[in-house]
Scaffold this active site. Structure first.
Site, short mmCIF file in Angstrom:
data_model
loop_
_atom_site.label_atom_id
_atom_site.label_comp_id
_atom_site.label_asym_id
_atom_site.label_seq_id
_atom_site.Cartn_x
_atom_site.Cartn_y
_atom_site.Cartn_z
CG HIS A 93 0.23 6.14 -0.55
ND1 HIS A 93 -0.71 6.09 0.46
CD2 HIS A 93 0.16 4.94 -1.18
CE1 HIS A 93 -1.31 4.91 0.44
NE2 HIS A 93 -0.79 4.20 -0.54
CG HIS A 256 -0.81 -5.30 -3.14
ND1 HIS A 256 -2.19 -5.32 -3.25
CD2 HIS A 256 -0.51 -4.03 -2.74
CE1 HIS A 256 -2.68 -4.14 -2.94
NE2 HIS A 256 -1.68 -3.33 -2.63
#
Length: 724
Positions: A93, A256
């Site tokens: 992020h 993920h």
């Protein structure tokens, strides 16, 4: 009288109250040109971060980070006993705000520490990740920036869970205040999406789909759980981050492969984000009233998904689950759309209870990798060839976390990969003896005798150098890519004139290099800049001033094979107010586009002002339009632009939708000049007028020339990281 009524500050302290911006919201904002000054920087004036980083024991830092990964803290317990997935998200992020449109965003300045990013919904609970890092940052102090530490921590997190990373480069220098130049969108509510028009056309230069998100909505577009529709958003968003389909699949599946999302209960139990939290929270936010508010009870996105059976170990289980089950829509405990495997056993470990197991779950955007035809083809290949997946993820992760650093010349540290990558805009290393002072003088003489005009010399050098973006350190004169596709064909570069100038300069280059011995050469990149400097010197001479424009050789010429045409296309100017150019008509006024360009060139308001005034009288407008050429002595470096703009004997009126103006003699009505909004703003905007008055004064000519030369030299060398 009460104590409260005695306070001398009845309404606000310094900086409070109604601002000029409140009164005049459309006022041109020059503050973006004066960010990150020494007044906001606590470091010593002689502090050199690159040198400090070189003194850092990187191996020791990594050992401390490795120990941190599995040292769970009661105040924010680690999922599965390992903070690695949290730190991967933090690094992702930090870097993931980058967008290619203007090169802004990204990890390069540690902006995740500041508003608005520290309080974006998509960054919920990353405040805890940075607090977990504080003891390590405190230990190593100024030798590692927050910007570098966040990315390094993401790398160590991956390595600690069995993944082999591609490399790491330091060199990201912290700033000490929020970046005000980044346009994050016009929405005034979190998760608003007024950035779309028509058939889901996303506003440029934005990449994220909603205000406060890094990428896409994991539930699907606006929460619609449609994997095919989500794939369209994914493809556009990741493309605007410079990622192709293979890199996109690798990043989503790779990221993920670790950890989980958090949606243990309803989001309304959240407290305010860090910037709105009480002072006693000490910069932390999202305090939750659901259960303990942490660990098993943690809420972040509202989604409750764990993708793999190995959430703290690299594996191919993401694809095994993606293709191994059919999926049905369900909702998280917080009410968010997600997917659960049909007819599956409970194989997924619990994050905090070793005895508990769960059904496999996925996000809508995960299923996009299976149901979008192009993504499915790549995903299946990765499923069947795990080694290709690992390599693709390593490379894509490195690109994600280093894309905004610019060329390899800025990379620091022992883990910099040896392989040069096309997206790094590679330029060959200097492989010859450089020209000396005598050579420079001789080449200038040849250039000035070549028949090329001052305007042509200056315009070409400016076009080459002014592609630089201080946002992602791309572009600039080094590499001479102005002679290559796509730049040679850009409208702003006037291809016909450019071809003539390059042909002449290449002839001079060939003659010079052919006459040398001992391996001495001049590159075309150097010669283009030198020609511009010669043009400026001649223009100053035409105005009665003898100046020597600084010039340092050392640029090299890139090859077409080293130039990704699609990647460089985003550098094409849609507007260049310095050359009175706009490719089309835009929502933003021309003067705002000028300031945006100046900010990308790292210019101050005075530098922007003196460059516009100088380039106008040097007749460098694209297409040789007369707008703003307020002089009877073109190609002479005079302050005539300012003198004539400030002349009260001229009355200005709009002629073309308030974009082009005529200046007529107040007494006779005779046409004197024409100008654009970019020209007239230096007389209408109070701050810019104040600067114009400095350069338009009777005693300003010598200062004007000095300041123009200094600003010119700055632009010509913006990409010379070897000189830093």
């Amino acid at each position: 009288m009460t104590t409260e009524s005695k306070c001398p500050f009845k309404h606000a302290a310094a900086g409070g109250g109604v601002s000029n911006r409140d009164w005049w919201p459309n006022q041109l904002n020059l503050k973006v040109l004066h960010q990150h000054s020494s007044k906001s920087d606590p470091m010593d004036t002689d502090f050199d971060y690159a040198q400090a980083f070189k003194r850092l024991d990187l191996a020791a830092v990594k050992q401390d980070l490795l120990a941190l990964m599995t040292t769970s803290q009661d105040w924010w317990p680690a999922d599965f006993g390992h903070y690695g997935p949290l730190f991967i998200r933090m690094a992702w992020h930090s870097a993931g705000t980058y967008r290619t449109g203007d090169g802004r965003g990204g990890a390069g300045a540690g902006q995740q520490r500041f508003a608005p990013l520290n309080s974006w919904p998509d960054n919920a609970n990353l405040d805890k990740a940075r607090r977990l890092l504080w003891p390590i940052k405190q230990k190593y102090g100024r030798n590692i920036s927050w910007a570098d530490l966040m990315i390094l921590t993401g790398n160590v997190a991956l390595e600690s869970m069995g993944f082999k990373t591609f490399g790491f480069a330091g060199g990201r220098k912290d700033v000490w205040e929020p970046e005000e130049d980044v346009y994050w969108g016009s929405e005034t509510t979190w998760l608003g999406d007024q950035r779309y028009t028509g058939d889901r056309d996303l506003e440029n230069p934005l990449a994220a789909v909603q205000m406060g998100l890094i990428y896409v909505n994991p539930e699907g577009p606006n929460g619609n759980p449609d994997p095919i529709a989500a794939a369209r958003d994914i493809r556009e968003t990741f493309a605007r981050m410079a990622m192709n389909d293979e890199e996109t699949v690798a990043l989503i599946a790779g990221g993920h492969s670790f950890g989980k999302t958090h949606g243990a209960g309803p989001a309304p139990t959240w407290g305010p984000e860090p910037e709105a939290a009480g002072i006693e929270e000490q910069g932390l936010g999202w305090s939750s009233r659901f259960g303990t508010g942490k660990g098993t009870d943690a809420i972040t996105s509202g989604l409750e998904v764990t993708w793999t059976t190995t959430p703290t170990q690299w594996s191919n289980n993401f694809f095994q689950n993606l293709f191994g089950y059919e999926w049905e829509l369900t909702k998280s405990p917080a009410g968010a759309h997600q997917w659960v495997a049909k007819d599956a056993a409970e194989t997924i470990p619990d994050a905090h209870d070793p005895s508990a197991k769960h059904l496999p779950t996925m996000l809508t955007t995960d299923l996009s990798l299976r149901f979008d035809p192009a993504y499915e083809k790549i995903s299946r290949r990765f499923y069947e060839h795990p080694e290709q997946f690992a390599d693709a993820f390593a490379r894509a992760w490195f690109k994600l976390t280093h894309r905004d650093m610019g060329p390899r010349a800025r990379y620091l540290g022992p883990e910099v990969p040896a392989e040069a990558l096309i997206w790094q805009d590679p330029i060959p290393a200097v492989d010859h003896k450089l020209i000396d002072t005598q050579d420079i003088a001789a080449l200038k003489a040849r250039i000035l005798a070549s028949g090329l005009s001052v305007s042509q010399l200056v315009s070409t050098a400016w076009a080459s150098a002014s592609t630089f973006r201080g946002s992602d350190m791309r572009g600039g004169a080094n590499g001479a890519r102005i002679r290559l596709a796509p730049q040679k064909d850009w409208e702003a570069n006037q291809p016909a004139q450019l071809a003539k100038v390059l042909e002449t300069l290449e002839s001079i280059q060939g003659a010079f290099n052919g006459a040398q011995s001992g391996g001495k050469k001049v590159s075309l990149a150097d010669l283009i800049v030198l020609a511009g400097c010669a043009g400026v010197e001649q223009a100053a001479k035409n105005a009665g001033h003898a100046v020597e424009v600084p010039f340092t050789p050392g640029r090299m010429d890139a090859a077409q094979a080293q130039t990704d045409v699609e990647s460089f296309a985003v550098l094409e100017p849609i507007a260049d107010g310095f050359r009175n150019y706009q490719k089309g008509k835009y929502t933003l006024p021309a003067e705002a586009l000028l300031v945006d360009k100046a900010q990308l060139l790292t210019l101050t308001a005075p530098e922007m002002t003196v460059l516009v005034g100088g380039l106008r009288v040097l007749d460098t407008n694209i297409g040789q339009t007369r707008h703003g050429v307020f002089t009877q002595r073109p190609e002479s470096l005079t302050n005539d632009f300012f003198v004539n703009l400030l002349d009260m004997g001229t009355e200005w009126k709009a002629t073309d939708g308030r974009d082009v103006f005529e200046g007529r003699d107040r007494a006779t009505g005779a046409l004197k000049w024409t100008g654009t909004r970019v020209d007239l703003v230096f007389g209408s905007h109070s701050q810019l007028r104040a600067l114009a008055e400095v350069y338009g004064s009777a005693d300003a000519q010598a200062k004007f020339v000095r300041d123009f030369v200094a600003a010119w030299d700055k632009v010509m060398n913006l990409d010379r990281f070897d000189l830093a």
